[in-house]
Write an enzyme that holds these catalytic residues in place. Sequence first.
Site, PDB file in Angstrom:
ATOM      1  N   HIS A 124      -0.931  -8.758  -1.790  1.00  0.00           N
ATOM      2  CA  HIS A 124      -2.265  -8.210  -1.983  1.00  0.00           C
ATOM      3  C   HIS A 124      -2.031  -6.631  -2.387  1.00  0.00           C
ATOM      4  O   HIS A 124      -2.244  -6.028  -3.313  1.00  0.00           O
ATOM      5  CB  HIS A 124      -3.467  -8.533  -1.352  1.00  0.00           C
ATOM      6  N   GLU A 125      -1.549  -6.047  -1.402  1.00  0.00           N
ATOM      7  CA  GLU A 125      -1.392  -4.325  -1.471  1.00  0.00           C
ATOM      8  C   GLU A 125      -0.199  -4.140  -2.611  1.00  0.00           C
ATOM      9  O   GLU A 125      -0.420  -3.201  -3.029  1.00  0.00           O
ATOM     10  CB  GLU A 125      -0.843  -3.913  -0.155  1.00  0.00           C
ATOM     11  N   HIS A 128      -1.955  -4.118  -5.775  1.00  0.00           N
ATOM     12  CA  HIS A 128      -2.505  -2.626  -6.178  1.00  0.00           C
ATOM     13  C   HIS A 128      -1.714  -1.713  -6.622  1.00  0.00           C
ATOM     14  O   HIS A 128      -1.959  -0.931  -7.834  1.00  0.00           O
ATOM     15  CB  HIS A 128      -3.131  -2.056  -4.920  1.00  0.00           C
ATOM     16  N   TYR A 139     -11.075   1.953  -9.492  1.00  0.00           N
ATOM     17  CA  TYR A 139     -11.429   1.185  -8.141  1.00  0.00           C
ATOM     18  C   TYR A 139     -13.227   1.188  -7.893  1.00  0.00           C
ATOM     19  O   TYR A 139     -13.538   1.565  -6.949  1.00  0.00           O
ATOM     20  CB  TYR A 139     -10.723   1.477  -6.858  1.00  0.00           C
ATOM     21  N   GLU A 148      -9.286  -5.792  -7.482  1.00  0.00           N
ATOM     22  CA  GLU A 148      -9.156  -6.569  -6.323  1.00  0.00           C
ATOM     23  C   GLU A 148      -8.652  -7.928  -6.492  1.00  0.00           C
ATOM     24  O   GLU A 148      -8.073  -8.592  -5.820  1.00  0.00           O
ATOM     25  CB  GLU A 148     -10.554  -6.478  -5.637  1.00  0.00           C
ATOM     26  N   ASP A 213     -19.063  -0.420  -0.734  1.00  0.00           N
ATOM     27  CA  ASP A 213     -17.612  -1.212  -1.122  1.00  0.00           C
ATOM     28  C   ASP A 213     -17.399  -0.786  -2.734  1.00  0.00           C
ATOM     29  O   ASP A 213     -16.782  -1.563  -3.396  1.00  0.00           O
ATOM     30  CB  ASP A 213     -17.801  -2.784  -0.933  1.00  0.00           C
ATOM     31  N   HIS A 218     -14.883  -5.717  -3.455  1.00  0.00           N
ATOM     32  CA  HIS A 218     -14.406  -6.831  -2.433  1.00  0.00           C
ATOM     33  C   HIS A 218     -15.329  -8.085  -2.734  1.00  0.00           C
ATOM     34  O   HIS A 218     -14.955  -9.387  -1.968  1.00  0.00           O
ATOM     35  CB  HIS A 218     -14.258  -6.527  -0.975  1.00  0.00           C
TER      36      HIS A 218
HETATM   37  N1  ASN Z   1      -7.188  -3.876   2.471  1.00  0.00           N
HETATM   38  C1  ASN Z   1      -7.932  -3.273   1.479  1.00  0.00           C
HETATM   39  C2  ASN Z   1      -7.526  -3.547  -0.054  1.00  0.00           C
HETATM   40  O1  ASN Z   1      -6.327  -3.557  -0.325  1.00  0.00           O
HETATM   41  C3  ASN Z   1      -7.960  -1.731   1.616  1.00  0.00           C
HETATM   42  C4  ASN Z   1      -8.141  -0.922   0.547  1.00  0.00           C
HETATM   43  O2  ASN Z   1      -6.930  -0.273   0.033  1.00  0.00           O
HETATM   44  N2  ASN Z   1      -9.158  -0.736  -0.080  1.00  0.00           N
HETATM   45  O3  ASN Z   1      -8.457  -3.932  -0.827  1.00  0.00           O
HETATM   46 ZN    ZN Z   2      -7.157  -4.568  -2.145  1.00  0.00          ZN
END
Ligand code: ASN
Ligand code: ZN
Length: 383
Positions: A124-125, A128, A139, A148, A213, A218
């Site tokens: 997931h990271e 990004h 974002y 996301e 958020d 998310h």
């Molecule tokens: N864990 C969160 C995400 O990757 C942290 C962030 O970067 N917003 O969405």
């Molecule tokens: Zn994320």
Amino acid sequence: MPVIFIDAKSETCKIVWQYDSLTSAKKIYVYNSHQRRTFRGTRYTTWTDPAAKNGWWNLSYTYEFFKAMFGRDSWNRKGGDLYMFVHYGYKYNNAFWNGKYLVFGDGDGNFLHMTSQDQSVVAHEFGHAVVTTDSGLVYSTDSGALNESYSDIMGVGVDWFRNKKSITNEMWKIGRETYTPKKAGDALRYMNNPTLDRSSKDYYPHRYIGSQDHGGVHWNSGIGNLAFYLLVNGGKHPRAKTNITVKGIGMDKALKIFYRANRFYYTSKTTYPEARKYTEKAAMDLYGATIKDSVSQAWAAVGLGTYTPPPPPTPPAPQPKPDVNCPKEYRINLKSQKGDFVNRPSSGNYLTSLGPNTGNELRLKCSTKGSAGVTLQTIKNRS
Ligand code: ASN
Ligand code: ZN
Ligand code: CA
């Protein structure tokens, strides 16, 4: 040069993984932040710490997934080095990409546990980083939710890839390996049924439009996640918000469509309705109209537009049944009235004179094609 990993514990010593070390530009460096919020850590050179060792594996599989599936060489497409920080912060309940590094907290042991050990979180990271490079989806609000959702999609993709391209129901649970270590079976997010987490949305008209958020990135990601799930597996909205049945296309094609849309069509401001258009376009490029239809169905199922099935092909006009005696030639002696007498042919059939007739003989041909009209009536009257 091939690098081959063999399962030494299995009797057959199965190959569990292999890659070509000459074509792979994978460079992964893992650092220990020593439970401080710092990037002045120490680099791991031995691999006894599971946060580092499993983190390395999770990132390695992620790299190999992007390489094998999309021909992508690392997060920036240029073989960029990968820096991973583990044990970031004290009981830090999160993980993130900061534009340069992949960063993983240990969690507090209740909400999360060792985020680097979770394959879907690491992928997931990394997702990004890919989004930032390719489309730059901002974002917040819709574009943030798409950002996301992309990361969750690639998270399940790496899970699937690591499982020899076989899907399990468990895979749709994002973060299941790190979330609530004291409770089994739950997850951070449920792509197949997003509202199970009690905050995510699964239907575009009901999306979160407040300011928390980052505009619900998310939570509204659930809309894209469910569309992707339905595209892969097929089926209907889990809470019957719509009545569309999606025809599933499997993981491989679905991943390639979403990857391509973000790579070539999304911009930093892409919204959900535009994402529908762009993924349809990517599907058309790669696989044609039938697969594109599944993409349309998947989005319509989560409340993004409608899906009208193409009109069923018009049934061909009923063909006249050929006469049982057709095609056949008949000979009738007009004088003696002997010979092959025939019934009136059914519609669409024709009796054609095969003249010139010789003597008293009338020769007729019954056929499904023709124009002449010598009917049996006529024959009888001639007698
Ligand atoms: N864990 C969160 C995400 O990757 C942290 C962030 O970067 N917003 O969405
Ligand atoms: Zn994320
Ligand atoms: Ca749990």
